[in-house]
Design a protein around this motif. Structure first.
Motif, PDB file in Angstrom:
ATOM      1  N   LEU A 232       0.837  -1.208   0.000  1.00  0.00           N
ATOM      2  CA  LEU A 232       0.000   0.000   0.000  1.00  0.00           C
ATOM      3  C   LEU A 232       0.868   1.253   0.000  1.00  0.00           C
ATOM      4  CD1 LEU A 232      -2.580   1.659   0.312  1.00  0.00           C
ATOM      5  CD2 LEU A 232      -2.593   1.078   2.751  1.00  0.00           C
ATOM      6  N   GLU A 233       1.913   1.232   0.813  1.00  0.00           N
ATOM      7  CA  GLU A 233       2.792   2.404   0.842  1.00  0.00           C
ATOM      8  C   GLU A 233       3.466   2.614  -0.505  1.00  0.00           C
ATOM      9  OE1 GLU A 233       6.669   4.617   2.155  1.00  0.00           O
ATOM     10  OE2 GLU A 233       6.606   2.455   1.929  1.00  0.00           O
ATOM     11  N   ASN A 261      -6.179 -13.952   3.593  1.00  0.00           N
ATOM     12  CA  ASN A 261      -6.267 -13.614   2.174  1.00  0.00           C
ATOM     13  C   ASN A 261      -6.781 -12.206   1.931  1.00  0.00           C
ATOM     14  OD1 ASN A 261      -5.299 -16.090   1.446  1.00  0.00           O
ATOM     15  ND2 ASN A 261      -7.292 -16.980   0.942  1.00  0.00           N
ATOM     16  N   THR A 262      -7.443 -11.645   2.940  1.00  0.00           N
ATOM     17  CA  THR A 262      -7.997 -10.294   2.803  1.00  0.00           C
ATOM     18  C   THR A 262      -7.663  -9.487   4.046  1.00  0.00           C
ATOM     19  OG1 THR A 262      -9.848 -11.184   1.508  1.00  0.00           O
ATOM     20  CG2 THR A 262     -10.064  -8.940   2.340  1.00  0.00           C
ATOM     21  N   ILE A 263      -7.190  -8.258   3.823  1.00  0.00           N
ATOM     22  CA  ILE A 263      -6.798  -7.376   4.923  1.00  0.00           C
ATOM     23  C   ILE A 263      -7.368  -5.987   4.672  1.00  0.00           C
ATOM     24  CG2 ILE A 263      -4.832  -6.209   6.023  1.00  0.00           C
ATOM     25  CD1 ILE A 263      -3.164  -8.701   5.376  1.00  0.00           C
ATOM     26  N   LEU A 264      -7.942  -5.406   5.707  1.00  0.00           N
ATOM     27  CA  LEU A 264      -8.333  -3.997   5.643  1.00  0.00           C
ATOM     28  C   LEU A 264      -7.235  -3.196   6.329  1.00  0.00           C
ATOM     29  CD1 LEU A 264     -10.362  -1.765   4.931  1.00  0.00           C
ATOM     30  CD2 LEU A 264     -11.442  -2.147   7.167  1.00  0.00           C
ATOM     31  N   ALA A 265      -6.599  -2.323   5.579  1.00  0.00           N
ATOM     32  CA  ALA A 265      -5.434  -1.593   6.088  1.00  0.00           C
ATOM     33  C   ALA A 265      -5.708  -0.097   6.096  1.00  0.00           C
ATOM     34  CB  ALA A 265      -4.214  -1.882   5.219  1.00  0.00           C
ATOM     35  N   GLU A 266      -5.014   0.574   7.017  1.00  0.00           N
ATOM     36  CA  GLU A 266      -5.123   2.042   7.111  1.00  0.00           C
ATOM     37  C   GLU A 266      -3.723   2.630   7.169  1.00  0.00           C
ATOM     38  OE1 GLU A 266      -8.149   4.355   9.596  1.00  0.00           O
ATOM     39  OE2 GLU A 266      -6.321   4.489  10.822  1.00  0.00           O
ATOM     40  N   LEU A 267      -3.525   3.699   6.421  1.00  0.00           N
ATOM     41  CA  LEU A 267      -2.231   4.375   6.421  1.00  0.00           C
ATOM     42  C   LEU A 267      -2.462   5.884   6.440  1.00  0.00           C
ATOM     43  CD1 LEU A 267       0.916   3.372   4.461  1.00  0.00           C
ATOM     44  CD2 LEU A 267       0.232   5.764   4.516  1.00  0.00           C
ATOM     45  N   TYR A 279      -5.689   7.156   4.496  1.00  0.00           N
ATOM     46  CA  TYR A 279      -6.229   6.286   3.457  1.00  0.00           C
ATOM     47  C   TYR A 279      -6.555   4.923   4.058  1.00  0.00           C
ATOM     48  CZ  TYR A 279      -4.961   9.265  -0.529  1.00  0.00           C
ATOM     49  OH  TYR A 279      -4.869  10.297  -1.440  1.00  0.00           O
ATOM     50  N   GLN A 280      -7.568   4.300   3.495  1.00  0.00           N
ATOM     51  CA  GLN A 280      -7.840   2.897   3.779  1.00  0.00           C
ATOM     52  C   GLN A 280      -7.846   2.132   2.463  1.00  0.00           C
ATOM     53  OE1 GLN A 280     -11.339   2.212   6.180  1.00  0.00           O
ATOM     54  NE2 GLN A 280     -10.479   3.274   7.961  1.00  0.00           N
ATOM     55  N   ALA A 281      -7.519   0.858   2.533  1.00  0.00           N
ATOM     56  CA  ALA A 281      -7.500   0.029   1.342  1.00  0.00           C
ATOM     57  C   ALA A 281      -7.759  -1.414   1.715  1.00  0.00           C
ATOM     58  CB  ALA A 281      -6.167   0.152   0.623  1.00  0.00           C
ATOM     59  N   LYS A 282      -8.335  -2.131   0.783  1.00  0.00           N
ATOM     60  CA  LYS A 282      -8.491  -3.570   0.919  1.00  0.00           C
ATOM     61  C   LYS A 282      -7.296  -4.226   0.240  1.00  0.00           C
ATOM     62  CE  LYS A 282     -11.793  -7.254  -0.232  1.00  0.00           C
ATOM     63  NZ  LYS A 282     -13.051  -7.551  -0.977  1.00  0.00           N
ATOM     64  N   LEU A 283      -6.576  -5.035   0.989  1.00  0.00           N
ATOM     65  CA  LEU A 283      -5.442  -5.768   0.448  1.00  0.00           C
ATOM     66  C   LEU A 283      -5.871  -7.217   0.246  1.00  0.00           C
ATOM     67  CD1 LEU A 283      -2.623  -4.394   2.802  1.00  0.00           C
ATOM     68  CD2 LEU A 283      -3.471  -3.412   0.663  1.00  0.00           C
ATOM     69  N   GLU A 311      -6.659  -3.058  -3.437  1.00  0.00           N
ATOM     70  CA  GLU A 311      -7.983  -2.840  -4.010  1.00  0.00           C
ATOM     71  C   GLU A 311      -8.715  -1.781  -3.186  1.00  0.00           C
ATOM     72  OE1 GLU A 311     -10.293  -6.350  -4.438  1.00  0.00           O
ATOM     73  OE2 GLU A 311      -8.898  -7.331  -5.827  1.00  0.00           O
ATOM     74  N   ASN A 312      -9.572  -1.019  -3.841  1.00  0.00           N
ATOM     75  CA  ASN A 312     -10.457  -0.068  -3.155  1.00  0.00           C
ATOM     76  C   ASN A 312      -9.699   0.909  -2.270  1.00  0.00           C
ATOM     77  OD1 ASN A 312     -12.552  -1.562  -4.316  1.00  0.00           O
ATOM     78  ND2 ASN A 312     -12.795  -2.834  -2.483  1.00  0.00           N
ATOM     79  N   LEU A 313      -8.669   1.536  -2.828  1.00  0.00           N
ATOM     80  CA  LEU A 313      -7.926   2.564  -2.096  1.00  0.00           C
ATOM     81  C   LEU A 313      -8.739   3.844  -2.084  1.00  0.00           C
ATOM     82  CD1 LEU A 313      -5.312   3.683  -0.780  1.00  0.00           C
ATOM     83  CD2 LEU A 313      -4.474   4.143  -3.090  1.00  0.00           C
ATOM     84  N   TYR A 314      -8.967   4.379  -0.881  1.00  0.00           N
ATOM     85  CA  TYR A 314      -9.762   5.611  -0.819  1.00  0.00           C
ATOM     86  C   TYR A 314      -9.334   6.461   0.373  1.00  0.00           C
ATOM     87  CZ  TYR A 314     -12.395   2.647   2.443  1.00  0.00           C
ATOM     88  OH  TYR A 314     -12.761   1.800   3.464  1.00  0.00           O
TER      89      TYR A 314
END
Length: 325
Positions: A232-233, A261-267, A279-283, A311-314
């Motif tokens: 993501l970074e 397999n799926t991670i919700l990440a915040e940066l 930002y948040q994104a689905k990894l 995926e779904n970076l917003y």
């Protein structure tokens, strides 16, 4: 005779290097001339008390990385340089460095024990060198680091000299992971990891100039972030350009599926102006880039290496600081 070279194999299959930076709280870098044994702290110049300390830390599973470092002057000097890098909490641009000069390597273990207990040493020294680049040349641990790390280090000394960068020191280092990406390096105090380096890309990293897309091939990730968030970074670096390296960053995992397999990440990142963005994104596990492979020259079995796609970076929030004239 083992003719398998893990770095050649990684190149051949087009492995993505991102997400391979190791996350440590502390780096303890001890100047110690080669030769280095396969297990670095069993090397001939490492005293027993330092070897015991490293083993204690490993048994306790503390997030501390001990590395041996050396440069072209290490055989000639009568003192031992000790560098300790501590990760900064919250929004940060990497690690905080403290540098010490000790009379000999036998003093390192007791010194570090006191330091880790919070006893403030009095022998810290100031240094004009504000950036330490570690290149893994630990060929006895993995032959790719000799094959690719040593030539890279040799030419990198000229690259730094030609760029007239007085604030950069180059060190040979023992193993810090990712030898299949040799030549591989850590850029401290930021704590960013690189691999598959060449001198042109190295020049861009040193000067933060040139095509930012070069990082797509060589950027292993930022050691202050969990490995999954490193992809993501990188996505944000490629969209923001070299300005990103002036920002303070913090990241975390918000949710994670049971199978990983799926991670919700915040940066979140803060610009020098004080403006703050989150930002948040689905990894999602990348089924194509995740592969089974031999991850080192001496590996007898293949390991599954998982890679993630963004995926779904917003943008979830922003606080913009403006200055009136």
């Amino acid at each position: 005779m083992n003719t398998f070279f893990c770095s050649d194999y990684s190149r051949q299959i087009g492995e993505d290097v991102i997400g391979s930076a190791t996350n440590y709280q502390t780096y303890v870098l001890v100047e110690c001339p080669p030769p280095w044994g396969s297990e670095s702290f069993n090397s001939k110049w490492v005293p027993e008390n330092l070897r015991f300390l490293v083993e204690e830390v490993k048994r306790a599973r503390l997030p501390i990385s001990f590395l041996l470092i050396a440069n072209d002057s290490s055989h000639k000097v009568d003192i031992t340089t000790l560098l300790i890098y501590q990760k900064q909490e919250g929004l940060s641009n990497g690690y905080r460095k403290e540098e010490f000069k000790l009379e000999n390597i036998e003093q390192v273990a007791n010194f570090v024990r006191k330091y880790l207990r919070g006893i403030s040493p009095k022998s810290e020294v100031e240094t004009s060198a504000t950036r330490d680049i570690l290149v893994c040349t630990h060929g006895s641990h993995d032959k790719c680091c000799a094959r690719y790390g040593n030539p890279f280090y040799f030419h990198a000394t000229d690259t730094i000299a030609n760029l007239d960068l007085d604030n950069v020191r180059l060190w040979k280092s023992t193993h810090f992971g990712g030898h299949r990406f040799a030549p591989t390096a850590i850029d401290l105090p930021e704590g960013r990891y690189y691999g598959l380096l060449d001198q042109d890309t190295f020049s861009s990293i040193l000067t933060r100039t040139g095509d930012i897309q070069c990082l797509n091939k060589v950027y292993r990730g930022w050691g202050i972030l969990p490995t999954a968030l490193q992809v993501l970074e990188r996505e944000l670096i490629l969209s923001h350009g070299w300005d990103w390296f002036n920002y303070k960053v913090v990241g975390k995992i918000l949710e994670q599926s049971l199978d990983n397999n799926t991670i919700l990440a915040e940066l979140s990142y803060e610009k020098p102006s004080g403006s703050l963005y989150t930002y948040q994104a689905k990894l999602v596990k990348d089924a194509v880039k995740s592969q089974e492979m031999r991850t080192s020259c001496n590996a007898l079995q293949q390991s599954v290496v998982v890679k993630y796609a963004v995926e779904n970076l917003y943008l979830t929030s922003r606080k913009v600081v403006t200055y009136s004239v």
